[in-house]
Every structure is written in structure tokens, then in C-alpha cells.
Design an enzyme around this catalytic site. Sequence first.
Site, PDB file in Angstrom:
ATOM      1  N   HIS A  49       0.845  -1.226  -0.070  1.00  0.00           N
ATOM      2  CA  HIS A  49      -0.086  -0.060  -0.051  1.00  0.00           C
ATOM      3  C   HIS A  49       0.879   1.306   0.050  1.00  0.00           C
ATOM      4  O   HIS A  49       2.126   1.164   0.233  1.00  0.00           O
ATOM      5  CB  HIS A  49      -0.912  -0.144   1.184  1.00  0.00           C
ATOM      6  CG  HIS A  49      -0.251   0.328   2.621  1.00  0.00           C
ATOM      7  ND1 HIS A  49      -0.088  -1.149   3.222  1.00  0.00           N
ATOM      8  CD2 HIS A  49       0.283   0.988   3.031  1.00  0.00           C
ATOM      9  CE1 HIS A  49       0.533  -0.572   4.405  1.00  0.00           C
ATOM     10  NE2 HIS A  49       0.866   0.739   4.245  1.00  0.00           N
TER      11      HIS A  49
HETATM   12  P1  TYD Z   1      -2.353  -4.063   7.663  1.00  0.00           P
HETATM   13  O1  TYD Z   1      -2.793  -2.748   7.040  1.00  0.00           O
HETATM   14  O2  TYD Z   1      -2.872  -5.613   7.126  1.00  0.00           O
HETATM   15  O3  TYD Z   1      -0.858  -4.230   7.742  1.00  0.00           O
HETATM   16  P2  TYD Z   1       0.244  -4.334   6.579  1.00  0.00           P
HETATM   17  O4  TYD Z   1       0.235  -3.184   6.207  1.00  0.00           O
HETATM   18  O5  TYD Z   1       1.493  -4.312   7.361  1.00  0.00           O
HETATM   19  O6  TYD Z   1      -0.007  -5.475   5.883  1.00  0.00           O
HETATM   20  O7  TYD Z   1      -2.878  -4.248   9.314  1.00  0.00           O
HETATM   21  C1  TYD Z   1      -3.032  -5.356   9.822  1.00  0.00           C
HETATM   22  C2  TYD Z   1      -4.315  -5.151  10.762  1.00  0.00           C
HETATM   23  O8  TYD Z   1      -3.835  -4.145  11.740  1.00  0.00           O
HETATM   24  C3  TYD Z   1      -5.360  -4.522  10.051  1.00  0.00           C
HETATM   25  O9  TYD Z   1      -6.754  -5.103  10.719  1.00  0.00           O
HETATM   26  C4  TYD Z   1      -5.528  -2.977  10.639  1.00  0.00           C
HETATM   27  C5  TYD Z   1      -4.796  -3.162  11.812  1.00  0.00           C
HETATM   28  N1  TYD Z   1      -4.065  -1.693  12.158  1.00  0.00           N
HETATM   29  C6  TYD Z   1      -4.588  -0.951  13.284  1.00  0.00           C
HETATM   30  O10 TYD Z   1      -5.560  -1.300  13.926  1.00  0.00           O
HETATM   31  N2  TYD Z   1      -3.630   0.213  13.555  1.00  0.00           N
HETATM   32  C7  TYD Z   1      -2.751   0.381  12.806  1.00  0.00           C
HETATM   33  O11 TYD Z   1      -1.936   1.564  13.357  1.00  0.00           O
HETATM   34  C8  TYD Z   1      -1.981  -0.466  11.710  1.00  0.00           C
HETATM   35  C9  TYD Z   1      -0.935  -0.036  11.050  1.00  0.00           C
HETATM   36  C10 TYD Z   1      -2.951  -1.665  11.596  1.00  0.00           C
END
Ligand code: TYD
Length: 134
Positions: A49
Site C-alpha cells: 500500500h
Molecule cells: P495491515 O494494514 O494489513 O498491515 P500491513 O500493511 O503491514 O500488511 O494491518 C493489519 C491489521 O492491523 C489491520 O486489521 C489493521 C490493523 N491496524 C491497526 O488497527 N492500527 C494500525 O496502526 C495499523 C498499522 C494496523
Amino acid sequence: MQVIKYVFQPHGDERGQLVALEEGKDIPFKIKRVYYMYDTAKGVTRGYHAHKSLEQILICIHGSCKIRLDNGYEKKVVPLEKPYEGLYVANNMWREMFDFSSDAVLMVLASELYDENDYIRNYDEFLQFVKENR
Ligand code: TYD
């Protein structure tokens, strides 16, 4: 593409190392959020992303991993393997994190609270966004 990797100054003595990070001094933005990833499964790539406005500094405080940065025109892979190194990731930058060692702890200092509306999770949309915001 310019890669900005900070090398933080450890306060080392015979007891070991200590790194202190201060907002405005070591970190070029207000730190509104800290999160970290650990126990990352073998072979996993995370991220996929970009952010419209969020800035981050990624620090692999234990173990190692690699970060693929993509500004829509150029891609670079940056290894993170030292707890005193920080990779600055600007907004408008597609990122993928991979090659995590089993003991890796990847900590992220972020300039904003979590906001799903700030994410661009579709690569074609990202390319379009980059073109429009040059
Ligand atoms: P995700 O965006 O999938 O992580 P990555 O970009 O590393 O693949 O995030 C994983 C989960 O954590 C998703 O359910 C959203 C949650 N999350 C939060 O609640 N707060 C945060 O600050 C972040 C980064 C993720």
C-alpha cells in the site's frame, strides 16, 4: 529515487547500547503513532500500500527484513538489519516489507493516527494518484 536512511547515534558503554529518538530532533515529524510487527511468518510480504499523506520511519529493532520502495517510476530494495537505522518513507510511496528473519521486530513511527482513508491499497490507483500529484 532518493532513499533516506537515518543512522541514529547509540549511547553505548560497557553495559550495552541505548538509542533515544526525539520528535523534531531525530524524527522529522510529530510522532502520533507507534506500531510494530513481530512473529512474521516465513515467506510473508506485508504492506502492498501507499499513503496519501502519512510519513513514517521504519526501524528493524531486532533481526532483519527488507523494504521495497516504489515511487511509481522507480523501485528500490532497502535492507534493514541494524537497530540504529531508520528508513524514512514519505507519503505517495508504495511499500512492501519482506524477507523477515524469524526474530524480526519491525517498528514503525508514524506521523498520523491510523486512518484507513489515507491508504491506497490498489496499485493502479497508486500509479494514478502519483501522476495526479506530481
Ligand atoms: P495491515 O494494514 O494489513 O498491515 P500491513 O500493511 O503491514 O500488511 O494491518 C493489519 C491489521 O492491523 C489491520 O486489521 C489493521 C490493523 N491496524 C491497526 O488497527 N492500527 C494500525 O496502526 C495499523 C498499522 C494496523
